[in-house]
Design a protein around this motif. Structure first.
Motif, PDB file in Angstrom:
ATOM      1  N   PRO A  28     -32.911-102.660  85.634  1.00 24.62           N
ATOM      2  CA  PRO A  28     -32.897-101.461  84.783  1.00 24.62           C
ATOM      3  C   PRO A  28     -32.308-101.801  83.425  1.00 24.62           C
ATOM      4  O   PRO A  28     -31.340-102.537  83.316  1.00 24.62           O
ATOM      5  CB  PRO A  28     -32.001-100.493  85.554  1.00 24.62           C
ATOM      6  CG  PRO A  28     -31.167-101.356  86.426  1.00 24.62           C
ATOM      7  CD  PRO A  28     -31.983-102.535  86.763  1.00 24.62           C
ATOM      8  N   GLY A  30     -31.445 -99.252  81.370  1.00 28.88           N
ATOM      9  CA  GLY A  30     -30.618 -98.145  80.905  1.00 28.88           C
ATOM     10  C   GLY A  30     -29.144 -98.368  81.199  1.00 28.88           C
ATOM     11  O   GLY A  30     -28.765 -99.131  82.078  1.00 28.88           O
ATOM     12  N   ARG A  31     -28.333 -97.687  80.463  1.00 26.74           N
ATOM     13  CA  ARG A  31     -26.889 -97.792  80.660  1.00 26.74           C
ATOM     14  C   ARG A  31     -26.301 -96.399  80.450  1.00 26.74           C
ATOM     15  O   ARG A  31     -26.620 -95.715  79.498  1.00 26.74           O
ATOM     16  CB  ARG A  31     -26.303 -98.781  79.671  1.00 26.74           C
ATOM     17  CG  ARG A  31     -24.807 -98.883  79.751  1.00 26.74           C
ATOM     18  CD  ARG A  31     -24.287 -99.911  78.810  1.00 26.74           C
ATOM     19  NE  ARG A  31     -24.575-101.254  79.276  1.00 26.74           N
ATOM     20  CZ  ARG A  31     -23.872-102.333  78.921  1.00 26.74           C
ATOM     21  NH1 ARG A  31     -22.862-102.206  78.108  1.00 26.74           N
ATOM     22  NH2 ARG A  31     -24.185-103.523  79.356  1.00 26.74           N
ATOM     23  N   GLU A  32     -25.479 -95.971  81.395  1.00 28.35           N
ATOM     24  CA  GLU A  32     -24.868 -94.639  81.318  1.00 28.35           C
ATOM     25  C   GLU A  32     -23.351 -94.800  81.311  1.00 28.35           C
ATOM     26  O   GLU A  32     -22.791 -95.525  82.138  1.00 28.35           O
ATOM     27  CB  GLU A  32     -25.261 -93.799  82.542  1.00 28.35           C
ATOM     28  CG  GLU A  32     -26.708 -93.394  82.599  1.00 28.35           C
ATOM     29  CD  GLU A  32     -27.000 -92.188  81.740  1.00 28.35           C
ATOM     30  OE1 GLU A  32     -26.033 -91.631  81.170  1.00 28.35           O
ATOM     31  OE2 GLU A  32     -28.184 -91.815  81.611  1.00 28.35           O
ATOM     32  N   LEU A  37     -15.705 -94.323  87.903  1.00 24.94           N
ATOM     33  CA  LEU A  37     -16.601 -94.831  88.939  1.00 24.94           C
ATOM     34  C   LEU A  37     -15.942 -94.781  90.305  1.00 24.94           C
ATOM     35  O   LEU A  37     -16.392 -95.425  91.246  1.00 24.94           O
ATOM     36  CB  LEU A  37     -16.997 -96.282  88.616  1.00 24.94           C
ATOM     37  CG  LEU A  37     -17.673 -96.512  87.262  1.00 24.94           C
ATOM     38  CD1 LEU A  37     -18.064 -97.968  87.118  1.00 24.94           C
ATOM     39  CD2 LEU A  37     -18.898 -95.633  87.126  1.00 24.94           C
ATOM     40  N   SER A  43     -25.422 -99.751  93.952  1.00 23.73           N
ATOM     41  CA  SER A  43     -26.670 -99.680  94.713  1.00 23.73           C
ATOM     42  C   SER A  43     -27.298-101.067  94.750  1.00 23.73           C
ATOM     43  O   SER A  43     -27.254-101.794  93.771  1.00 23.73           O
ATOM     44  CB  SER A  43     -27.638 -98.707  94.045  1.00 23.73           C
ATOM     45  OG  SER A  43     -27.037 -97.443  93.940  1.00 23.73           O
TER      46      SER A  43
ATOM     47  N   ALA B 216     -29.479 -96.833  86.730  1.00 23.37           N
ATOM     48  CA  ALA B 216     -28.919 -97.392  85.500  1.00 23.37           C
ATOM     49  C   ALA B 216     -27.604 -98.085  85.820  1.00 23.37           C
ATOM     50  O   ALA B 216     -27.081 -97.979  86.936  1.00 23.37           O
ATOM     51  CB  ALA B 216     -28.688 -96.297  84.463  1.00 23.37           C
ATOM     52  N   TYR B 217     -27.180 -98.804  84.819  1.00 22.41           N
ATOM     53  CA  TYR B 217     -25.839 -99.370  84.920  1.00 22.41           C
ATOM     54  C   TYR B 217     -24.859 -98.294  84.472  1.00 22.41           C
ATOM     55  O   TYR B 217     -24.950 -97.791  83.368  1.00 22.41           O
ATOM     56  CB  TYR B 217     -25.694-100.601  84.031  1.00 22.41           C
ATOM     57  CG  TYR B 217     -26.241-101.843  84.677  1.00 22.41           C
ATOM     58  CD1 TYR B 217     -25.538-102.472  85.697  1.00 22.41           C
ATOM     59  CD2 TYR B 217     -27.445-102.381  84.254  1.00 22.41           C
ATOM     60  CE1 TYR B 217     -26.043-103.618  86.293  1.00 22.41           C
ATOM     61  CE2 TYR B 217     -27.951-103.521  84.848  1.00 22.41           C
ATOM     62  CZ  TYR B 217     -27.252-104.147  85.868  1.00 22.41           C
ATOM     63  OH  TYR B 217     -27.734-105.268  86.460  1.00 22.41           O
ATOM     64  N   PHE B 218     -23.923 -97.926  85.344  1.00 20.57           N
ATOM     65  CA  PHE B 218     -22.921 -96.938  84.995  1.00 20.57           C
ATOM     66  C   PHE B 218     -21.671 -97.671  84.540  1.00 20.57           C
ATOM     67  O   PHE B 218     -21.181 -98.563  85.226  1.00 20.57           O
ATOM     68  CB  PHE B 218     -22.613 -96.042  86.204  1.00 20.57           C
ATOM     69  CG  PHE B 218     -23.652 -94.967  86.392  1.00 20.57           C
ATOM     70  CD1 PHE B 218     -24.936 -95.291  86.830  1.00 20.57           C
ATOM     71  CD2 PHE B 218     -23.364 -93.643  86.116  1.00 20.57           C
ATOM     72  CE1 PHE B 218     -25.885 -94.308  86.990  1.00 20.57           C
ATOM     73  CE2 PHE B 218     -24.317 -92.657  86.269  1.00 20.57           C
ATOM     74  CZ  PHE B 218     -25.586 -92.987  86.706  1.00 20.57           C
ATOM     75  N   TYR B 228     -24.234-101.107  88.905  1.00 19.51           N
ATOM     76  CA  TYR B 228     -25.613-100.613  88.977  1.00 19.51           C
ATOM     77  C   TYR B 228     -25.701 -99.545  90.053  1.00 19.51           C
ATOM     78  O   TYR B 228     -25.327 -99.772  91.210  1.00 19.51           O
ATOM     79  CB  TYR B 228     -26.554-101.783  89.304  1.00 19.51           C
ATOM     80  CG  TYR B 228     -27.954-101.312  89.585  1.00 19.51           C
ATOM     81  CD1 TYR B 228     -28.738-100.800  88.556  1.00 19.51           C
ATOM     82  CD2 TYR B 228     -28.473-101.378  90.858  1.00 19.51           C
ATOM     83  CE1 TYR B 228     -30.016-100.359  88.809  1.00 19.51           C
ATOM     84  CE2 TYR B 228     -29.752-100.940  91.124  1.00 19.51           C
ATOM     85  CZ  TYR B 228     -30.524-100.426  90.096  1.00 19.51           C
ATOM     86  OH  TYR B 228     -31.781 -99.982  90.341  1.00 19.51           O
ATOM     87  N   VAL B 229     -26.178 -98.385  89.664  1.00 22.98           N
ATOM     88  CA  VAL B 229     -26.221 -97.252  90.586  1.00 22.98           C
ATOM     89  C   VAL B 229     -27.594 -96.618  90.522  1.00 22.98           C
ATOM     90  O   VAL B 229     -28.107 -96.349  89.439  1.00 22.98           O
ATOM     91  CB  VAL B 229     -25.145 -96.201  90.224  1.00 22.98           C
ATOM     92  CG1 VAL B 229     -25.303 -94.961  91.096  1.00 22.98           C
ATOM     93  CG2 VAL B 229     -23.767 -96.790  90.380  1.00 22.98           C
TER      94      VAL B 229
END
Lengths: 710, 297
Positions: A28, A30-32, A37, A43, B216-218, B228-229
């Motif tokens: 992926p 994307g980065r959020e 956490l 995952s 996405a990577y949190f 990664y979640v």
């Protein structure tokens, strides 16, 4: 099957790119950002559907197109489909230039040069074109391009070599620059019926010792042709010490045949020794005298006095102590000056600084090539001009008696030159008799202040040396007293008459009166000055114009003495002969050459030594020596040629040459077959098919959106 | 939150609901009468009710309710995790506004307000005062930038417990996204010192519902750690852990008689505060009564 540019096959590596792109695990992007956490667990990565190959046919089509393009760029060809021969495919144009200047006479050089030439000629292929030139002094053709057509292709080298072995190094000066310019022009302009495959195959092969004295000046303003390459084959001696003597001309030398002339000894910069001996000799006979030691460090020159033996005549200076003898002898012709006899008819004494004689004697004594003898007979002494004692110039400053006028008239008719100066109180009678003019009048002119010369005939040989704008200003010379001369024109002379009764006015005063007149009397010449040059009459003697004017008057009518020192190949100016009989010139090797009486220049001085020109009257000797440039035998760097823009070729090994030939054959085969064209066409066809197939699959996918896409 | 000036923002919020909804836990001398008590030796004769003594010839001390001596400390979490916000404003802005609103509200009632801001340690401490300019200093301290690499709830509370000796109101405003192992003990320590404690938990709706749908990577905003979640896999576990964590907090607060309120940043602040004050008012009098029986000044 072969490939002309096999590196392009590396393009096949691009085939792996679609596979790599397909099989790469998509991560992926994307980065959020998240507050914490603490409630999240990582995952495991998930393999997406895109990681699988969906449409193998499309992939194979694209891979095939890429393969074809890569192979086409590699330019393949079939080796066995053409019987192309190396010998018929290519041909070089070789212009062999061999240096046969004097420095090539050094021990061991010329055989080495011939060996080099033989090596070059043995590498000739039947399709090569060859010309051979010798370049000392001027370019001389030994073997022309066209001669090859009359011989079998295989015997060109042997024939050219035989021709080459007939020449020997001469005594001329190297002009490598000029030779290269001519050779490259010839080679650049050379065309024949066969096209070449490589422009770089026009090459000049220069075999030379390439010594420092070889002139390269001609290359300075020359644009070297891009397709001509120069291969330098340098030859050199095993021993390098070389020195040469040169006799110096002393401008202040007042005594001809000076006892201790100055000699410059030049030692080459690559010499190993610095001690030399100098001795005088006459012919082959040694002079019994102690030799003079000269210590000259390598690369330097030393000037020293070498006394002549008092009791014996000498004609050459010999240097010993170096390894090469070609330039060790310096020939010296007798250096006695020709006499210049001047007769002065005037009343003033030689040491009278206010009289004209004093200034005249100073002027004629300064003649560089002549020894002046001024004779002033007494007023009652009868003049006699036997042939061998006849004066070259007679100067009259006082009115001569009547019988002396007759003698002068006779002297003029026999080809003499008289300068008649109208002094204070001059009368018309003797002048009229001398010039045979009627109605000539002379009177003292009334001058207010001063008068100047004007209306000078610069076209006349007497004033020709002043014709340049830098020298033609006579306005600084003031004349305070002069005699006005009027010569009435005769009735039969056509108007306008500037030269009444055959008398030329070479210069006039600014009031229009004649200042200098000239009359040709049979073979002689009469010049008449209306004013004296001494300070009582004018500033002429003290001006810068007086000496050149007098010397020019002498040189104009007195045969110029012959120069007696020349270099090899330098044109020898011969003295005009009084008789009309042919002269004989004997060269140092004993060769006799008949020289016509009216031949002004001898151009065949091709060897050093003493030349004898035998005339009806006497023998004249002149010496010819090797050029000093040839004595500078230190080797010149081949890179110096590159500074002038010469394109030097690198030495080619046999393997490299074979490889080059193989590449040429392959290039020719590929050019003929052009297999890349069908390969590119096939690749385009495959891409068109791939485009059609991809479009069809895409439409099908849109029609069934739920079905899997490719 | 569209008003950039925090003080104005607080004023607008305060004016949105009524004032004076709480009572002081202390007895004092004000206008509101509380009770009479018989004079005993040692009482200050200034507080004798001389009128009653004239009528009855007995000495009574008159007691009033003290309305002006509430000492409130706002303990505000300004760690980096408070900077998260899925809406136009972050949790930190919401928390700052909440704290400023309470401070403004209390200041208007002449109460003393103090401030403690913290991330992994206490960064600012303003003692509870009521004086001109104090509110301005307090609001300036609230506008400090976020910092720290983690949230530590233990140290600030311990420091408040050590520093604030007089009883009062302690309002903890935080997202409480930190281990709560010691939270119970520290809150209990505050309660034991007689403080009334209110916990206001500020959370973003995305943190409550974990409403992400794309893998996405949190990135942890405090530690920068990347994980990664895939939300489809992780949501259930997240919500479960989150609920469990909140239950533990609620249980601790309930056991210690601490008011716990959860503010979601998508709810207007004045409404949230009104809910809080209403609930507090309903329970306030009972608490005051119980606290007032413990004695006066």
């Amino acid at each position: 099957m072969g490939l002309l540019t096999p590196l392009y096959i590396a393009g096949l590596a691009a085939l792996s790119l679609p596979l790599v792109f397909h099989l790469i695990r998509r991560t992926p992007r994307g980065r959020e950002s998240f507050g914490s956490l603490m409630f999240l667990a990582p995952s495991p990565p998930r393999i997406t559907r895109r990681s699988r190959l969906d449409n193998v046919v499309l992939f194979l089509l694209r891979a095939a197109a890429l393969t074809l393009v890569a192979v086409a760029f590699a330019r393949p060809f079939f080796r066995d489909t053409s019987a192309l021969d190396v010998e018929t495919a290519t041909g070089r144009r070789i212009l062999l230039v061999i240096d046969d200047s004097a420095s090539m006479r050094r021990h061991g050089i010329w055989p080495a040069a011939l060996d080099e030439a033989e090596n070059v000629l043995h590498q000739l292929r039947p399709n090569d074109r060859l010309a051979v030139f010798a370049c000392a002094g001027s370019m001389r053709c030994v073997w022309a391009f066209d001669e090859q057509r009359q011989l079998p292709a295989t015997s060109t080298a042997a024939a050219a070599l035989r021709r080459l072995r007939t020449i020997r190094p001469g005594w001329s000066t190297s002009d490598i620059g000029g030779a290269l310019v001519q050779a490259s022009d010839m080679l650049d302009a050379f065309t024949d019926e066969r096209p070449t495959t490589d422009d770089a195959d026009r090459q000049i092969v220069l075999i030379s010792d390439l010594q420092e004295g070889a002139s390269l000046d001609a290359l300075q303003s020359y644009q070297w042709p891009g397709r001509v390459r120069l291969h330098v084959h340098r030859v050199g001696p095993t021993k390098t010490t070389n020195a040469a003597p040169q006799l110096l001309v002393d401008p202040d030398q007042s005594e001809p045949g000076r006892a201790s002339p100055r000699v410059r000894v030049v030692n080459a910069s690559d010499s190993a020794a610095e001690q030399f001996q100098l001795r005088w000799a006459h012919g082959d006979l040694p002079i019994d005298a102690e030799p003079i030691d000269a210590c000259v460090p390598p690369g330097e020159s030393v000037v020293l006095s070498v006394p002549r033996p008092a009791a014996a005549a000498v004609d050459r200076l010999i240097l010993t102590g170096d390894d090469h003898s070609f330039d060790n002898t310096y020939y010296v012709a007798a250096d006695e000056k020709e006499p210049l006899r001047v007769t002065y008819l005037g009343a003033d004494a030689a040491d009278d600084r206010s009289g004209p004689r004093y200034f005249l004697e100073l002027a004629v004594a300064s003649h560089p090539d002549r020894a002046t003898h001024l004779h002033a007979p007494a007023a009652d002494q009868r003049l006699s001009f036997p042939n061998e004692q006849r004066p070259h110039l007679v100067v009259v400053t006082d009115a001569p008696p009547t019988d002396r006028v007759g003698e002068l008239r006779q002297y003029l008719r026999n080809g003499g030159t008289v300068l008649y100066v109208l002094g204070r109180g001059a009368t018309a009678e003797p002048v009229s008799q001398l010039m045979q003019c009627q109605g000539l009048e002379i009177e003292e002119a009334a001058v207010e202040g001063y008068v100047l010369w004007s209306e000078i005939r610069f076209a006349h040989p007497l004033f020709e040396v002043f014709s340049h704008p830098h020298f033609n200003d006579f306005t600084g010379i003031h004349f305070w007293h002069y005699r006005s001369v009027s010569i009435p024109p005769t009735d039969d002379s056509p108007p306008p008459n500037d030269d009444p009764q055959g008398v030329q006015v070479l210069a006039r005063f600014d009031n229009g009166d004649p200042a200098l007149l000239h009359q040709s009397v049979d073979a002689g010449n009469l010049y008449m000055l209306a004013s004296g040059w001494h300070p009582a009459d004018s500033q002429l003697a003290r001006s810068s114009k007086f000496v050149p004017l007098v010397l020019n008057l002498v040189d104009l009518h007195v045969p110029r003495p012959m120069k007696n020192q020349y270099r090899v190949d330098e044109p020898v100016t011969l003295q005009a002969s009084n008789s009309h009989a042919a002269r004989t010139l004997v060269k140092p090797d004993g060769t006799r050459i008949n020289v016509p009486a009216d031949q002004p220049v001898f151009r065949d001085a091709d060897q050093p030594g003493l030349y004898r020109l035998t005339d009806a009257d006497a023998d004249t000797w002149f010496a010819v020596n090797v050029s000093a440039a040839e004595s500078r035998t230190a080797p010149l760097a081949a890179e110096d040629l590159e500074q002038y823009g010469v394109r030097l070729g690198s030495p080619v090994t046999a393997e490299a040459e074979a490889e080059r030939q193989r590449r040429l054959v392959e290039t020719e085969l590929e050019n003929r077959q052009k297999l890349w064209r069908p390969l590119i066409a096939l690749a385009v066809a495959i891409l068109l098919g791939e485009t059609w197939l991809a479009g069809r699959l895409s439409r099908k996918q849109r029609e069934t959106p739920n079905a899997g896409s490719n | 939150m569209r008003i950039k000036n925090l003080q104005w923002r607080a004023r607008v919020v305060v004016e949105g609901f009524c004032s004076g909804l709480h009572r002081s836990p202390y007895h004092g001398f004000s206008v509101e009468f509380s009770e009479y008590r018989a004079y005993v030796a040692g009482d200050d004769p200034r507080f004798l009710d001389w009128r009653l003594y004239a009528r009855t010839d007995r000495c009574y001390i008159k007691r009033f309710e003290d309305e002006t001596n509430l000492r409130c400390h706002l303990v505000v979490d300004l760690s980096r995790s408070m900077g998260y916000g899925s809406l136009a404003h972050s949790k930190a802005e919401y928390a700052r506004t909440t704290a400023a609103t309470l401070a403004y509200y209390l200041a208007r009632q002449r109460d003393c307000v103090g401030l403690v801001t913290f991330d992994e340690q206490v960064t600012d401490y303003l003692p509870a005062r009521f004086r001109p300019g104090h509110l301005h200093r307090l609001i300036m301290a609230l506008e400090r930038a976020l910092g720290g690499k983690k949230t530590d709830l233990t140290t600030p509370i311990e420091q408040v417990a050590r520093t604030v000796t007089k009883r009062g109101l302690i309002v903890l405003i935080s997202d409480l996204l930190a281990p709560i192992d010691t939270l119970r003990r520290n809150l209990g320590y505050l309660r034991s010192r007689g403080h009334e404690v209110v916990v206001m938990r500020v959370l973003d709706p995305a943190e409550v519902a974990f409403s992400f749908d794309r893998a996405a990577y949190f990135e942890d905003m405090e530690s920068g750690r990347l994980v990664y979640v895939d939300p489809r896999d992780a949501r259930e576990q997240y919500l479960s852990r989150f609920a469990e964590h909140e239950q533990e907090i609620q249980a601790a607060c309930s056991a210690l008689a601490i008011d716990y309120f959860r503010f979601s940043t998508d709810r207007p602040l004045e409404m949230a505060l009104l809910d809080y004050l209403s609930a507090r008012t309903r329970r306030g009098r009972r608490t005051v009564r119980r606290g007032g029986a413990q004695g006066g000044r």
